[in-house]
Write a protein that holds these residues in place. Sequence first.
Motif, mmCIF file in Angstrom:
data_model
loop_
_atom_site.group_PDB
_atom_site.id
_atom_site.type_symbol
_atom_site.label_atom_id
_atom_site.label_comp_id
_atom_site.label_asym_id
_atom_site.label_seq_id
_atom_site.Cartn_x
_atom_site.Cartn_y
_atom_site.Cartn_z
ATOM 1 N N ARG A 131 0.858 -1.181 0.000
ATOM 2 C CA ARG A 131 0.000 0.000 0.000
ATOM 3 C C ARG A 131 0.895 1.232 0.000
ATOM 4 O O ARG A 131 2.101 1.143 0.239
ATOM 5 N N LEU A 132 0.327 2.384 -0.271
ATOM 6 C CA LEU A 132 1.103 3.620 -0.296
ATOM 7 C C LEU A 132 1.554 3.969 1.119
ATOM 8 O O LEU A 132 0.731 4.114 2.028
ATOM 9 N N GLN A 133 2.872 4.068 1.311
ATOM 10 C CA GLN A 133 3.407 4.442 2.610
ATOM 11 C C GLN A 133 4.811 5.017 2.460
ATOM 12 O O GLN A 133 5.373 5.049 1.361
ATOM 13 N N ASP A 134 5.380 5.479 3.580
ATOM 14 C CA ASP A 134 6.672 6.146 3.573
ATOM 15 C C ASP A 134 7.732 5.281 4.235
ATOM 16 O O ASP A 134 7.438 4.467 5.115
ATOM 17 N N LYS A 135 8.964 5.512 3.796
ATOM 18 C CA LYS A 135 10.140 4.897 4.413
ATOM 19 C C LYS A 135 11.193 5.987 4.551
ATOM 20 O O LYS A 135 11.545 6.650 3.576
ATOM 21 N N SER A 136 11.689 6.196 5.757
ATOM 22 C CA SER A 136 12.642 7.280 5.990
ATOM 23 C C SER A 136 13.875 6.764 6.704
ATOM 24 O O SER A 136 13.884 5.665 7.261
ATOM 25 N N GLY A 137 14.934 7.575 6.686
ATOM 26 C CA GLY A 137 16.166 7.199 7.350
ATOM 27 C C GLY A 137 17.203 8.296 7.273
ATOM 28 O O GLY A 137 16.941 9.398 6.759
ATOM 29 N N TRP A 138 18.380 8.005 7.793
ATOM 30 C CA TRP A 138 19.446 9.002 7.850
ATOM 31 C C TRP A 138 20.802 8.338 7.642
ATOM 32 O O TRP A 138 20.945 7.119 7.768
ATOM 33 N N GLY A 139 21.794 9.172 7.324
ATOM 34 C CA GLY A 139 23.174 8.717 7.201
ATOM 35 C C GLY A 139 24.128 9.792 7.667
ATOM 36 O O GLY A 139 23.877 10.984 7.475
ATOM 37 N N LEU A 140 25.204 9.381 8.303
ATOM 38 C CA LEU A 140 26.269 10.290 8.751
ATOM 39 C C LEU A 140 27.595 9.774 8.231
ATOM 40 O O LEU A 140 27.840 8.563 8.220
ATOM 41 N N SER A 141 28.463 10.686 7.817
ATOM 42 C CA SER A 141 29.757 10.289 7.266
ATOM 43 C C SER A 141 30.838 11.263 7.702
ATOM 44 O O SER A 141 30.611 12.473 7.780
ATOM 45 N N LEU A 142 32.005 10.711 8.010
ATOM 46 C CA LEU A 142 33.207 11.496 8.307
ATOM 47 C C LEU A 142 34.323 11.006 7.414
ATOM 48 O O LEU A 142 34.460 9.804 7.206
ATOM 49 N N TRP A 143 35.141 11.932 6.880
ATOM 50 C CA TRP A 143 36.353 11.488 6.212
ATOM 51 C C TRP A 143 37.507 12.413 6.570
ATOM 52 O O TRP A 143 37.373 13.616 6.676
ATOM 53 N N ALA A 144 38.637 11.760 6.797
ATOM 54 C CA ALA A 144 39.820 12.442 7.311
ATOM 55 C C ALA A 144 40.957 12.293 6.308
ATOM 56 O O ALA A 144 41.507 11.203 6.145
ATOM 57 N N PRO A 145 41.334 13.366 5.597
ATOM 58 C CA PRO A 145 42.430 13.272 4.628
ATOM 59 C C PRO A 145 43.780 13.131 5.319
ATOM 60 O O PRO A 145 44.114 13.884 6.233
ATOM 61 N N LEU A 146 44.548 12.137 4.887
ATOM 62 C CA LEU A 146 45.881 11.899 5.456
ATOM 63 C C LEU A 146 46.996 12.295 4.490
ATOM 64 O O LEU A 146 48.140 12.413 4.886
ATOM 65 N N GLY A 147 46.668 12.458 3.218
ATOM 66 C CA GLY A 147 47.642 12.792 2.191
ATOM 67 C C GLY A 147 46.938 12.837 0.853
ATOM 68 O O GLY A 147 45.708 12.749 0.772
ATOM 69 N N GLU A 148 47.706 12.975 -0.200
ATOM 70 C CA GLU A 148 47.119 13.030 -1.528
ATOM 71 C C GLU A 148 46.372 11.731 -1.831
ATOM 72 O O GLU A 148 46.960 10.652 -1.862
ATOM 73 N N ASP A 149 45.048 11.834 -2.022
ATOM 74 C CA ASP A 149 44.188 10.706 -2.385
ATOM 75 C C ASP A 149 44.254 9.567 -1.365
ATOM 76 O O ASP A 149 44.078 8.400 -1.709
ATOM 77 N N SER A 150 44.485 9.889 -0.113
ATOM 78 C CA SER A 150 44.495 8.866 0.934
ATOM 79 C C SER A 150 43.852 9.433 2.191
ATOM 80 O O SER A 150 43.951 10.633 2.481
ATOM 81 N N GLY A 151 43.166 8.565 2.938
ATOM 82 C CA GLY A 151 42.519 9.009 4.156
ATOM 83 C C GLY A 151 41.639 7.933 4.744
ATOM 84 O O GLY A 151 41.523 6.820 4.209
ATOM 85 N N LEU A 152 41.010 8.265 5.860
ATOM 86 C CA LEU A 152 40.135 7.354 6.585
ATOM 87 C C LEU A 152 38.691 7.827 6.481
ATOM 88 O O LEU A 152 38.434 9.025 6.287
ATOM 89 N N PHE A 153 37.741 6.901 6.629
ATOM 90 C CA PHE A 153 36.333 7.276 6.605
ATOM 91 C C PHE A 153 35.568 6.486 7.656
ATOM 92 O O PHE A 153 35.968 5.401 8.079
ATOM 93 N N LEU A 154 34.438 7.058 8.058
ATOM 94 C CA LEU A 154 33.506 6.417 8.982
ATOM 95 C C LEU A 154 32.110 6.750 8.504
ATOM 96 O O LEU A 154 31.798 7.915 8.233
ATOM 97 N N ARG A 155 31.262 5.717 8.368
ATOM 98 C CA ARG A 155 29.875 5.916 7.951
ATOM 99 C C ARG A 155 28.942 5.244 8.948
ATOM 100 O O ARG A 155 29.250 4.178 9.477
ATOM 101 N N ALA A 156 27.771 5.846 9.147
ATOM 102 C CA ALA A 156 26.693 5.214 9.913
ATOM 103 C C ALA A 156 25.382 5.574 9.241
ATOM 104 O O ALA A 156 25.210 6.706 8.758
ATOM 105 N N SER A 157 24.445 4.628 9.185
ATOM 106 C CA SER A 157 23.157 4.912 8.565
ATOM 107 C C SER A 157 22.098 3.992 9.147
ATOM 108 O O SER A 157 22.395 2.904 9.654
ATOM 109 N N ARG A 158 20.842 4.463 9.042
ATOM 110 C CA ARG A 158 19.731 3.676 9.564
ATOM 111 C C ARG A 158 18.445 4.101 8.878
ATOM 112 O O ARG A 158 18.246 5.297 8.597
ATOM 113 N N ASN A 159 17.577 3.134 8.581
ATOM 114 C CA ASN A 159 16.225 3.459 8.133
ATOM 115 C C ASN A 159 15.217 2.879 9.117
ATOM 116 O O ASN A 159 15.598 2.195 10.073
#
Length: 447
Positions: A294-322
């Motif tokens: 039936r017609l209904q909604d689905k919602s959610g969110w996402g968070l992301s961090l990225w930390a550059p360590l050098g040219e084209d290199s770095g760390l990332f952290l993601r979290a998400s939930r619906n």
Amino acid sequence: MPIRHFVYSTAAALGLSGGLAAAQDDPAAPPAWGVHGQTTFIWQAKPAFAAPYSGPNSLAGHEERSYSFTATADFGLRLWRGAQLHLNPEWAQGVPLSNLTGAGGLSNGELARTSGPHLSMYRARLFLLQRLDAGGETEAIEPGFNELGGTAAARRWTLVLGNFALLDFFDNNPYAKDPRSQFFNWAFMSYGAWDYAADARGYTNGVLLEYRTPSWAVRAARTMQPVESNGLELDGRLRQHYGDQIEVEADLPLQLPAGALRASALWFNNRAVMGSYAEALALGGTPDVGLVRRLQDKSGWGLSLWAPLGEDSGLFLRASRNDGGTETYAFTEIDQQWAVGGQFTGRRFGRPADRWGWALAVHELSASHRDYLAAGGLGFFLGDGQLNYAPERVFETWYRWTLPDWGTRLGMVQSALSVGWQYVQNPGYNQDRGPVQVYSLRWHSEF
């Protein structure tokens, strides 16, 4: 007809030939048109693993081989100041592992359920991009795939209208984004719990608006949902059925040696004819979300961090939930995810142009989603017939060797050869099955 003649003929028909000629006569002017292309071949192997039982949508316990091939062209035309038109024809062929079922994090981001052993051609993108200056210093924009490059104000509006992929513009994590050059698994393409509006190939139609400054940006889009869950046909009734998303991206007040720590936050809401897990269970017997749509909604969110360590290199952290209450409609069967990892260069090995990475993702399901699968219900990607629930964990590492460029009439061709290894614990959220290992080889070329 040579592409140069084709573009000039098209420009003449649109009344733009004078501008094109002027741009070509001025070596300092940005290009009036551009052609880019890419091709990617991925081969994967999965050894046999422990599987005391299987269902219709299980990852097969026996040894399997898989491959995918894609080729994409980008024909770009500069229409007027700040405006670009891009057309992407695409060719695809492939055979997935277990018919692309059995896991929240599927092993090859280049494969879709529509893939088959015969080469098919379709239009991937056809969109207009319009930039409007809003002040500030001028900055250079490098040309590339679906980007003609040039200059624009550091503060600007960008409007995108037409056929595109939401992942082209949202979640701009530079270290885990593209299965053609980075991580293979779907778990690291974007927020795992973001059931983003798209057809079965990952593309949609709609409108996107972004405002960007040197330190932050905000973007929003309304795009079409498929008519049916993970289907190819898109629903054009954008007032009734749609996918809405808004994202804020900004530098944080923490400077690292290679730049500022950056973060993004996404909220989305999908409105479509979808089935509820709880309502399917309430009918009794073997549940089927197809019976309670039936017609209904689905919602959610996402968070992301990225930390550059050098040219084209770095760390990332993601979290998400619906909200986990309705069926997966367009992306993965993941209701909650967190992922951490990084991308690095081969400089320490004397290979500064090489790249490698590692990442870990943990996936979870809502209570009603678990109960639905345990009762024998089938999702689009999951269904072992029963379920001894545990969070699914995906670990992946890869290395990409950059190969020497070679020249063609269309430009320099850049190529790379990659190897990868994935380890999936509790595939399909079932601790009775697995663990699973997947070995990957990838060839990628682009110009």
